[in-house]
Design an enzyme around this catalytic site. Sequence first.
Site, mmCIF file in Angstrom:
data_model
loop_
_atom_site.group_PDB
_atom_site.id
_atom_site.type_symbol
_atom_site.label_atom_id
_atom_site.label_comp_id
_atom_site.label_asym_id
_atom_site.label_seq_id
_atom_site.Cartn_x
_atom_site.Cartn_y
_atom_site.Cartn_z
ATOM 1 N N LYS A 70 6.612 11.933 8.820
ATOM 2 C CA LYS A 70 7.605 12.999 8.808
ATOM 3 C C LYS A 70 8.753 12.659 9.765
ATOM 4 O O LYS A 70 8.646 11.792 10.621
ATOM 5 C CB LYS A 70 6.965 14.327 9.217
ATOM 6 C CG LYS A 70 6.393 14.339 10.632
ATOM 7 C CD LYS A 70 5.670 15.644 10.924
ATOM 8 C CE LYS A 70 5.088 15.643 12.335
ATOM 9 N NZ LYS A 70 4.350 16.883 12.640
ATOM 10 N N ARG A 169 1.176 28.640 11.371
ATOM 11 C CA ARG A 169 2.472 28.068 10.976
ATOM 12 C C ARG A 169 2.578 27.944 9.460
ATOM 13 O O ARG A 169 3.523 28.427 8.847
ATOM 14 C CB ARG A 169 2.652 26.709 11.639
ATOM 15 C CG ARG A 169 3.964 26.008 11.325
ATOM 16 C CD ARG A 169 4.057 24.678 12.066
ATOM 17 N NE ARG A 169 3.001 23.742 11.656
ATOM 18 C CZ ARG A 169 2.795 22.562 12.247
ATOM 19 N NH1 ARG A 169 3.553 22.193 13.281
ATOM 20 N NH2 ARG A 169 1.839 21.765 11.830
ATOM 21 N N TYR A 296 31.202 13.763 32.799
ATOM 22 C CA TYR A 296 31.507 15.181 32.866
ATOM 23 C C TYR A 296 30.814 15.836 34.060
ATOM 24 O O TYR A 296 29.681 15.528 34.395
ATOM 25 C CB TYR A 296 31.037 15.881 31.590
ATOM 26 C CG TYR A 296 31.709 15.377 30.338
ATOM 27 C CD1 TYR A 296 33.057 15.641 30.102
ATOM 28 C CD2 TYR A 296 31.007 14.653 29.391
ATOM 29 C CE1 TYR A 296 33.678 15.185 28.952
ATOM 30 C CE2 TYR A 296 31.615 14.195 28.231
ATOM 31 C CZ TYR A 296 32.951 14.456 28.021
ATOM 32 O OH TYR A 296 33.566 14.010 26.878
#
Length: 402
Positions: A70, A169, A296
Amino acid sequence: MTMSRRNFVAAAAAFGVAPPLEPMALPTLSRQQTGDRFDPWIEVDASALRHNVEQVTRLTNGRPILAVVKNNAYGLGLTTVCPVLETYAEIAGFAVVKEDAAIALRDAGIRKPILLMGMFSESAGRDLIDKRIALSFYTDDVLARVEPLARANDGPVPGHVYLDTGMGRMGMPYHRARAWLNEVAGSTTLDIRGTFMAFTEEAEFDRVQLERFTTLAGRIEGDGIDLGALHAASSNGVYHLPEAHLDLVRPGIAIYGAYPSRPDDEMAKAELRTAFRLKARVVRVAQLRPGDSVSYGRDYVADRPTWIATLPVGHSDGFTRRAVDGAQVLIGERLYPVIGAVSASHCIVEVGEEPSVMVGDVAIVVGPDAPAIRPNALADRVGTSVYDVLMHLNPDLPKVLT
């Protein structure tokens, strides 16, 4: 239910295990194409995949493996990894959770069985059946969903029953499953090839789940229903719950060389090899003056003259934003710490007082070449999941099979 009476070799044969196959041509970069490449790429180590499959087989006393591929084969590339795995006799087939992935495997030439563990759509159903992809059965309306496919198929639709034993699930809730199965199993619409569940991977409750699964399976088989090959153990179960090895095992992350939950304990049982490298080349080397900052937020400010190097790999490529919390990168034979915020396409490493790297040097961001950059170590250093280290790799990154 006494699992020892089951012949998992016969179950694998019923599932469709084929003899070893010759590898097919892969749509990957060649090594020559990475010769002067600066942008990041992934190298997949076929020998490491082979080693890890052997380790899983040893841990499970020869159980056939339903390889979970997957999420783009855990980031390593569906059509890069699966043609290699398919050549191994230990691999009984493949499991995915999205129908596009199942279809992509067949379109890439994969011949071994494929199980779609997720929901299938009406629009894709005919294509899935035509491509011999086993579906998951778990909904109350499964007969209505599958009946048109059975008519088109001129026969029952193959698939695996998905039972929910506490994960909450997916799957048919175990406490409703017996009555449901007695209703649907008598239909000529379904061809049950296997039955499976998923663990929560909480040690005590896993045993409760397994007891629910095996007890229910025993009762259902006592009703005269053939449930096919039983499978429950993911990589975590392979290592920690041998009672769950059943007829097939269903590992994912262990195949790719990462430990599922307790690396020290797991390494002592069976040592895996990281099966990939995330690489890029240095694109800039510069010296900071005291007071100069990088990236940043100016979280890093040099307090002395310091050399830095920029790599063209960032969080859009799958290198975690949290790398600044302790990650290191291997350039040559030295490890260099990541400094400053990781941006979408770049990260910066501190080189030190001397310019010991050059533009064009290869950097290994994740890989087996030093303990600090292996997936579990990186995850531990920065406080993230090892699953994120692999599954967040950008699927568009070019792959090289080595």
